[in-house]
Design an enzyme around this catalytic site. Sequence first.
Site, short mmCIF file in Angstrom:
data_model
loop_
_atom_site.label_atom_id
_atom_site.label_comp_id
_atom_site.label_asym_id
_atom_site.label_seq_id
_atom_site.Cartn_x
_atom_site.Cartn_y
_atom_site.Cartn_z
N LEU A 113 0.81 -1.21 0.00
CA LEU A 113 0.00 0.00 0.00
C LEU A 113 0.85 1.27 0.00
CD1 LEU A 113 -2.91 1.14 0.20
CD2 LEU A 113 -2.56 1.23 2.68
N ASP A 114 0.67 2.10 -1.01
CA ASP A 114 1.36 3.39 -1.12
C ASP A 114 2.88 3.26 -1.19
OD1 ASP A 114 -1.15 4.57 -0.99
OD2 ASP A 114 -1.05 4.86 1.17
N GLU A 115 3.36 2.08 -1.59
CA GLU A 115 4.81 1.86 -1.65
C GLU A 115 5.32 1.69 -3.08
OE1 GLU A 115 6.83 2.02 0.82
OE2 GLU A 115 5.61 1.75 2.62
#
Lengths: 299, 299, 299, 299
Positions: free
Chosen positions: A243-245
């Site tokens: 997530l969001d990486e």
Amino acid sequence: MTSYATETLQNYQQKNADRARFLINCPDRPGIVAAVSQFLQGHGANIVESDQYTMDPMGGEFFIRIEFECPNLKEIADKLEADFQPIAEEFQMDWKIMYVSDIKNMAIFVSKEPHALLELLWEWQSGDLMANISLVISNHEDAREMVESLGIPFYYIPANKDIRKQVEEKQKELLAAHEIDVIVLARYMQILTPDFVQSFENRIINIHHSFLPAFVGAKPYERAYQRGVKMIGATSHYVTNDLDEGPIIEQDIGRVDHHDDVEDMKKIGQKIERSVLARAVKWHLDDRIIVHGNKTIVF
Amino acid sequence: MTSYATETLQNYQQKNADRARFLINCPDRPGIVAAVSQFLQGHGANIVESDQYTMDPMGGEFFIRIEFECPNLKEIADKLEADFQPIAEEFQMDWKIMYVSDIKNMAIFVSKEPHALLELLWEWQSGDLMANISLVISNHEDAREMVESLGIPFYYIPANKDIRKQVEEKQKELLAAHEIDVIVLARYMQILTPDFVQSFENRIINIHHSFLPAFVGAKPYERAYQRGVKMIGATSHYVTNDLDEGPIIEQDIGRVDHHDDVEDMKKIGQKIERSVLARAVKWHLDDRIIVHGNKTIVF
Amino acid sequence: MTSYATETLQNYQQKNADRARFLINCPDRPGIVAAVSQFLQGHGANIVESDQYTMDPMGGEFFIRIEFECPNLKEIADKLEADFQPIAEEFQMDWKIMYVSDIKNMAIFVSKEPHALLELLWEWQSGDLMANISLVISNHEDAREMVESLGIPFYYIPANKDIRKQVEEKQKELLAAHEIDVIVLARYMQILTPDFVQSFENRIINIHHSFLPAFVGAKPYERAYQRGVKMIGATSHYVTNDLDEGPIIEQDIGRVDHHDDVEDMKKIGQKIERSVLARAVKWHLDDRIIVHGNKTIVF
Amino acid sequence: MTSYATETLQNYQQKNADRARFLINCPDRPGIVAAVSQFLQGHGANIVESDQYTMDPMGGEFFIRIEFECPNLKEIADKLEADFQPIAEEFQMDWKIMYVSDIKNMAIFVSKEPHALLELLWEWQSGDLMANISLVISNHEDAREMVESLGIPFYYIPANKDIRKQVEEKQKELLAAHEIDVIVLARYMQILTPDFVQSFENRIINIHHSFLPAFVGAKPYERAYQRGVKMIGATSHYVTNDLDEGPIIEQDIGRVDHHDDVEDMKKIGQKIERSVLARAVKWHLDDRIIVHGNKTIVF
């Protein structure tokens, strides 16, 4: 206005009938540029634009993006790609040739907040996003009128984490039916399954409403307000299963001060989100981005 | 140039002999501004500048900074403060009056990298930081020549985490001897004990080389490079016992791209650190900052 | 610190003994990149970095900057340049090869305000300006101490418009004696004669304290204040005989508001001037700039 | 969406039924703040926000903007204003009280390029511009559909310099009929007569597509391209009879480089124009601007 967008796309397609973009990366060693430029010249192609980059000059990775013109390009495309194969093997290249006249089919996913979707539609109408916006999928009905008024199909697919599989089945059918090349999550507030992400690797672009890696996850403006930051930001990145990486494409920030509460931050942030996402999508459509590991090279 | 700085400070002191800054915060309710402005007028003072802010207008906290001129200010200062006491009590005020001619004594702590120190010295020499730079303390000898050439005492105190207590004892003695009002950590790479921090609450200003809360802790540029961010930043904040979690005073950012390796990021970052720290220190010296919880109001 | 700068330069020279920059512009036509890259490969050179640009793609002008490594470069340099001659003629090229290890000799001219000079000295000490700062010439004595403390010769040559010729004679002698390659006007408030300018064509870099073409000429901050602008700027450009009309290399701006009087604008502006000039000088030293007509291409 | 805008405005009106903004300027002297704050307190008003500024602290001009809440404000408004008259006279004040619930009636003038108009409509739909957009007047038919789809009357009035008087007669009739308070020239490419300008003094807001005072007049992007600037800008200002010389409200800039031709500059510039104009209009609607001579104080 839609007809204007269609007309613009058609003009663009005709104007670029003989234009393509060559994206290559391979281990660095002497002679790559010479080999590629000789190859292109030998096939009657003229280099219009070229950008290259070597990550760690000593024994690193080499990246190049070449935009070229070649008479009767679409007729000789197969031969061009076949002829390049030996060079690609010699230099161990990852490569692709993107033909500018092959306009990409784009799907936009959105939830309740329409600002990022609106910006994309605007840029598209203005002739700045060279894509077919084939459909918009949302888990809310809010954006239907605006989308349909532009002649773009709108699909309402209610979603939540319990029915994720079924939802994605329906989405995948639509994406397949429209032969979608790239998905833009324009503030789509649902998490995608690893399976879905994998089938569109490096082709799903998200906008996250913080300056990553600050405020990964939910409610970034609320947390920015709590922390008392003096700037807020937005980040556009390719979606991965972390997530969001995923690989960051573009970021930007805006100033806030003690007067700004969470609602003010959201307003300021929305303007940043809009422009950051629009830039990232434009660069993707223009084949300017090479993903390498968890990073992007943006030419 | 030192003599220029000294002369500038003396001029500033004389010019501002009758000027003070009134900093107040209290629960919001009607009549605060009227009460304070009447009080000042009643004592012959003229308001030169005034900024106020109410956090959450409905039943929130009220903050005001008033800069005023008053004839023979230093002679009537005691009476002024005594007379204000009843008003302060009525409105449950936290308040202080800072006399502009009481130039603050500043200590700068630095480790190996001199850029943040140099910027402060430069601003000071240019007459932009209205403080006595009373001493510089470092756990390295590097900056000695530069500091002493300006006539500023330089103290070399080797430091590491095993001798923290002894080091801070020596530092405290020096700070007491110089009657230090504010400490600036201009890239001082040692952690301070809670005891030390408490004795200078909201008077220790640090510069952290990232856009907080991204990259809290060590090696932020290395981690920024690994993450592939497109912007790097710097944050100046008051030091608390939670590492890099204190109230943020100022932040700024700069663009980077795939060409920039860790060393490039450091170079770009140093320029950001310099200007962010200089602004934060200037605002502190000008009594523009009120700390409230873990946030700053910067007037 | 000077010895640090010297050491840095020596390391840089050694590290780049085999590196050069190829700057070419010519009428655009197919085959340029192929010809140049084949030529380099044929001489054992490896392209490390390459940027190109075509002004007006249809029948326009082509520009390229190639940074390459070549074993024993200095020994084969004459042969390399001679061998390239036929290609250059075939394509009607303006071209030069700049050898990175040939460190440029730089003269800095300054009047009373030292901030731009200081920034250059700082960048130089930090190893960010790869030049020999051979001398500083000023029509005031102010900067002498600071310059000489770094071991750089300082020449005081009083100047005014009535003795321009004599002044320039002295300056030219010094410039010749130090074999100066580039002159930086770091807020030098004297106009140069056409004769002087011509003898250093595209090698005199000025910093003007406005966002050109706004506020050409004297007292830009005063005029910015009068006009009530909300932003002020600085412009670095090559000097031509038209005052403040030469090819622009770099610009930047900063915000001001109604609180800022002329003195505040000067302070804010000085920071902008410093960074704009430093970037322009750095790009010149790195051979990143091609001047074409009254414009610059900055690679 | 229009109904959303209407609803938002109604909520805003109700929420601010008891709120007003006090704008004052007068010669500086002691006691102004005390007098005004006593007056407000004496009438049961509570100061919510206050900003002041003294131009040239020694014997200069004093400016203040106070936002206050007062129970039953609209009922006591006449009395409030009458009671303030003696204070106003004593201090020789220019003053006005703007009642937040008196939503301003706004007219937008536009020619062919719709981007600035679209931004204002967008902000308005999002609840960020607290005005009635009463009508749009254009000398082209292009924007009709977009404007009428939002339920806003659209008037097509062909215009050119030969029929200026007749055109303005028609415009004035419409403006009178709609009781217009403020006119926004959202890229309206016609010059207004002195007579027209005078009847809306400091109430006509223009967006000029350059960083004034650079490129006053026609074709600023073309001229910016010719000059080879590295940044382009936009300026919002009140219209006076001197072309592009009126009091500046807001400016901003964006970077360009040698790749950008005139069309690219227009695209980049349009984004700047949009945001600069939207900010300026918002500040005007929020009564944040005091015009003084040819400058603005923006609180």
